[in-house]
Design a protein around this motif. Structure first.
Motif, PDB file in Angstrom:
ATOM      1  N   HIS A  72      41.787  48.898  39.596  1.00  0.00           N
ATOM      2  CA  HIS A  72      40.481  49.665  39.266  1.00  0.00           C
ATOM      3  C   HIS A  72      40.439  50.118  38.007  1.00  0.00           C
ATOM      4  O   HIS A  72      39.274  50.238  37.395  1.00  0.00           O
ATOM      5  N   PHE A  73      41.397  50.080  37.008  1.00  0.00           N
ATOM      6  CA  PHE A  73      41.276  50.232  35.623  1.00  0.00           C
ATOM      7  C   PHE A  73      40.607  49.200  35.034  1.00  0.00           C
ATOM      8  O   PHE A  73      39.807  49.186  34.222  1.00  0.00           O
ATOM      9  N   LEU A  74      41.014  47.864  35.326  1.00  0.00           N
ATOM     10  CA  LEU A  74      40.403  46.715  34.910  1.00  0.00           C
ATOM     11  C   LEU A  74      39.009  46.616  35.419  1.00  0.00           C
ATOM     12  O   LEU A  74      37.911  46.418  34.535  1.00  0.00           O
ATOM     13  N   TYR A  75      38.614  46.883  36.598  1.00  0.00           N
ATOM     14  CA  TYR A  75      37.183  46.674  37.155  1.00  0.00           C
ATOM     15  C   TYR A  75      36.167  47.943  36.361  1.00  0.00           C
ATOM     16  O   TYR A  75      35.317  47.397  35.974  1.00  0.00           O
ATOM     17  N   GLU A  98      30.365  40.639  34.025  1.00  0.00           N
ATOM     18  CA  GLU A  98      30.094  40.936  35.609  1.00  0.00           C
ATOM     19  C   GLU A  98      30.917  39.580  36.249  1.00  0.00           C
ATOM     20  O   GLU A  98      31.736  39.932  37.428  1.00  0.00           O
ATOM     21  N   ALA A  99      30.867  38.458  35.797  1.00  0.00           N
ATOM     22  CA  ALA A  99      31.568  37.209  36.545  1.00  0.00           C
ATOM     23  C   ALA A  99      32.964  37.566  36.335  1.00  0.00           C
ATOM     24  O   ALA A  99      33.607  37.332  37.350  1.00  0.00           O
ATOM     25  N   LEU A 100      33.244  37.956  35.194  1.00  0.00           N
ATOM     26  CA  LEU A 100      34.902  38.061  35.060  1.00  0.00           C
ATOM     27  C   LEU A 100      35.448  39.316  36.042  1.00  0.00           C
ATOM     28  O   LEU A 100      36.454  39.306  36.552  1.00  0.00           O
ATOM     29  N   ALA A 101      34.696  40.563  36.286  1.00  0.00           N
ATOM     30  CA  ALA A 101      35.020  41.415  37.079  1.00  0.00           C
ATOM     31  C   ALA A 101      35.252  41.010  38.624  1.00  0.00           C
ATOM     32  O   ALA A 101      36.158  41.193  39.138  1.00  0.00           O
ATOM     33  N   THR A 102      34.186  40.183  38.901  1.00  0.00           N
ATOM     34  CA  THR A 102      34.082  39.866  40.135  1.00  0.00           C
ATOM     35  C   THR A 102      35.215  38.712  40.329  1.00  0.00           C
ATOM     36  O   THR A 102      35.858  38.835  41.868  1.00  0.00           O
ATOM     37  N   PHE A 104      38.200  38.586  39.089  1.00  0.00           N
ATOM     38  CA  PHE A 104      39.502  39.249  39.164  1.00  0.00           C
ATOM     39  C   PHE A 104      39.570  39.916  40.369  1.00  0.00           C
ATOM     40  O   PHE A 104      40.620  39.893  41.179  1.00  0.00           O
ATOM     41  N   ARG A 105      38.717  40.463  41.011  1.00  0.00           N
ATOM     42  CA  ARG A 105      38.645  41.231  42.201  1.00  0.00           C
ATOM     43  C   ARG A 105      38.885  40.433  43.632  1.00  0.00           C
ATOM     44  O   ARG A 105      39.479  40.775  44.284  1.00  0.00           O
ATOM     45  N   TYR A 106      38.314  39.194  43.314  1.00  0.00           N
ATOM     46  CA  TYR A 106      38.430  38.152  44.368  1.00  0.00           C
ATOM     47  C   TYR A 106      39.867  37.422  44.248  1.00  0.00           C
ATOM     48  O   TYR A 106      40.395  37.429  45.266  1.00  0.00           O
ATOM     49  N   THR A 107      40.290  37.435  43.060  1.00  0.00           N
ATOM     50  CA  THR A 107      41.845  36.579  42.953  1.00  0.00           C
ATOM     51  C   THR A 107      42.758  37.641  43.129  1.00  0.00           C
ATOM     52  O   THR A 107      43.899  37.074  43.852  1.00  0.00           O
ATOM     53  N   ILE A 108      42.699  38.761  42.890  1.00  0.00           N
ATOM     54  CA  ILE A 108      43.910  39.877  43.208  1.00  0.00           C
ATOM     55  C   ILE A 108      43.979  40.228  44.645  1.00  0.00           C
ATOM     56  O   ILE A 108      44.980  40.721  44.895  1.00  0.00           O
ATOM     57  N   SER A 109      42.914  40.386  45.210  1.00  0.00           N
ATOM     58  CA  SER A 109      42.881  40.729  46.635  1.00  0.00           C
ATOM     59  C   SER A 109      43.756  39.773  47.470  1.00  0.00           C
ATOM     60  O   SER A 109      44.192  38.668  46.975  1.00  0.00           O
ATOM     61  N   ASN A 110      43.983  40.132  48.728  1.00  0.00           N
ATOM     62  CA  ASN A 110      45.019  39.394  49.488  1.00  0.00           C
ATOM     63  C   ASN A 110      44.785  38.072  49.712  1.00  0.00           C
ATOM     64  O   ASN A 110      43.796  37.581  50.100  1.00  0.00           O
ATOM     65  N   VAL A 111      45.753  37.113  49.028  1.00  0.00           N
ATOM     66  CA  VAL A 111      45.558  35.805  48.943  1.00  0.00           C
ATOM     67  C   VAL A 111      45.983  34.907  50.095  1.00  0.00           C
ATOM     68  O   VAL A 111      45.655  33.718  50.167  1.00  0.00           O
ATOM     69  N   GLN A 112      46.383  35.774  51.099  1.00  0.00           N
ATOM     70  CA  GLN A 112      46.950  35.092  52.485  1.00  0.00           C
ATOM     71  C   GLN A 112      45.698  34.825  53.369  1.00  0.00           C
ATOM     72  O   GLN A 112      45.674  34.229  54.412  1.00  0.00           O
ATOM     73  N   GLU A 113      44.733  35.685  53.052  1.00  0.00           N
ATOM     74  CA  GLU A 113      43.656  35.606  54.011  1.00  0.00           C
ATOM     75  C   GLU A 113      42.854  34.412  53.969  1.00  0.00           C
ATOM     76  O   GLU A 113      42.746  33.620  53.072  1.00  0.00           O
ATOM     77  N   TYR A 114      42.099  34.052  55.158  1.00  0.00           N
ATOM     78  CA  TYR A 114      41.203  32.698  55.217  1.00  0.00           C
ATOM     79  C   TYR A 114      39.765  33.290  54.629  1.00  0.00           C
ATOM     80  O   TYR A 114      39.303  34.335  55.058  1.00  0.00           O
ATOM     81  N   VAL A 115      38.923  32.328  53.976  1.00  0.00           N
ATOM     82  CA  VAL A 115      37.690  32.753  53.573  1.00  0.00           C
ATOM     83  C   VAL A 115      36.774  31.570  53.854  1.00  0.00           C
ATOM     84  O   VAL A 115      37.421  30.624  54.537  1.00  0.00           O
ATOM     85  N   THR A 116      35.418  31.702  53.616  1.00  0.00           N
ATOM     86  CA  THR A 116      34.512  30.606  53.869  1.00  0.00           C
ATOM     87  C   THR A 116      34.321  29.491  52.453  1.00  0.00           C
ATOM     88  O   THR A 116      34.863  30.053  51.439  1.00  0.00           O
TER      89      THR A 116
END
Length: 272
Positions: A72-75, A98-102, A104-116
């Motif tokens: 959250h500090f980074l965001y 904004e692209a950098l924040a988005t 990092f948010r996507y990359t740092i969150s759970n990498v085990q999940e499936y996405v579209t």
């Protein structure tokens, strides 16, 4: 001989029950009895495999924890920079932040999940926005897709962006002139084909052959771990680990023409 082996086995088991010393059983010489030797050898192999799995899991948990340290500090810092850029009428800086924040948010969150595929495409576009801050109009990204339903195809997270990054870093950074990354996706009855192609510097035939052999065998066939393509190796390993050895990554390339990476995965749609 059988009585001697039986007595030896009973003594080892008594020691195990008394001291909890599993090596008293597994580490003894059982070569006189082929059946007992094969049995304990199988147990040792299984225990070794389970220990490796536990260590890998602990490493993954550590890396996940490391990646989540106060994100959250980074965001918040990036959002503050974006706000200042908007107030200063610097739209390009605001967009990149904004692209950098988005990203990092996507990359740092759970990498085990499936996405579209749509999620993966958004993340790749954010990465490209960040890179355009460096390269300006030298870089371009194009999408080729005949079946728009594939936007909802499900896949492991962080499959597309590493391929795009590999195309930019290894294919286009050293290219003179305009660079293009082409992303295409198509399917057969049960298989999804995701391709990332660039018009960059390409690779010699020998390097392509070594990479493809490595993707099949899972380790550098030449013993050279310093060659490029770490992102490709990681994508290939994850795909094969999750879906089996029938799937994975293959590379096609020619010097001064470009490189194409093709990932094959099972076709999974929403609800599967």
């Amino acid at each position: 001989m059988w009585l001697t082996t039986q007595w030896k086995l009973r003594r080892a088991l008594r020691r195990y029950r008394r001291d909890g010393d599993v090596n008293a059983v597994l580490g003894a010489d059982w070569s006189r009895s082929r059946e007992i030797f094969a049995f304990f050898r199988e147990i040792v192999d299984r225990l070794h495999g389970e220990e490796i799995t536990r260590l890998r899991q602990k490493q993954a948990e550590y890396l996940a924890l490391q990646n989540q340290i106060n994100p959250h500090f980074l965001y918040n810092a990036l959002e503050a920079i974006r706000s200042d850029a908007l107030l200063a009428d610097c739209a390009d800086i605001a967009e990149t932040t904004e692209a950098l924040a988005t990203f990092f948010r996507y990359t740092i969150s759970n990498v085990q999940e499936y996405v579209t595929f749509s999620d993966e495409l958004d993340n790749a576009e954010n990465y490209f926005t960040i890179q355009r801050c460096r390269f300006g109009d030298k870089l371009e990204m194009e999408l080729e897709m005949e079946n728009e339903n594939l936007l909802e195809a499900r896949m492991p997270k962080l499959i597309l962006q590493p391929l795009v990054e590999n195309a930019v870093v290894h294919g286009l950074e050293g290219k003179i002139g305009h660079g293009i990354v082409y992303i295409s996706i198509e399917n057969s009855a049960n298989t999804l084909f995701l391709r990332v192609k660039d018009n960059g510097v390409g690779m010699p035939e020998e390097q392509v052959m070594l990479l493809n052999e490595e993707f099949v065998h899972g380790s550098p066939v030449s013993g050279d771990k310093k060659r490029g393509g770490i992102a490709l190796r990681n994508v290939n390993s994850r795909i094969r680990l999750m879906f089996g050895e029938d799937y994975g990554l293959r590379v096609f390339s020619a010097t001064d023409i470009g490189t194409e990476c093709c990932v094959t995965m099972p076709l999974l749609m929403q609800g599967d």
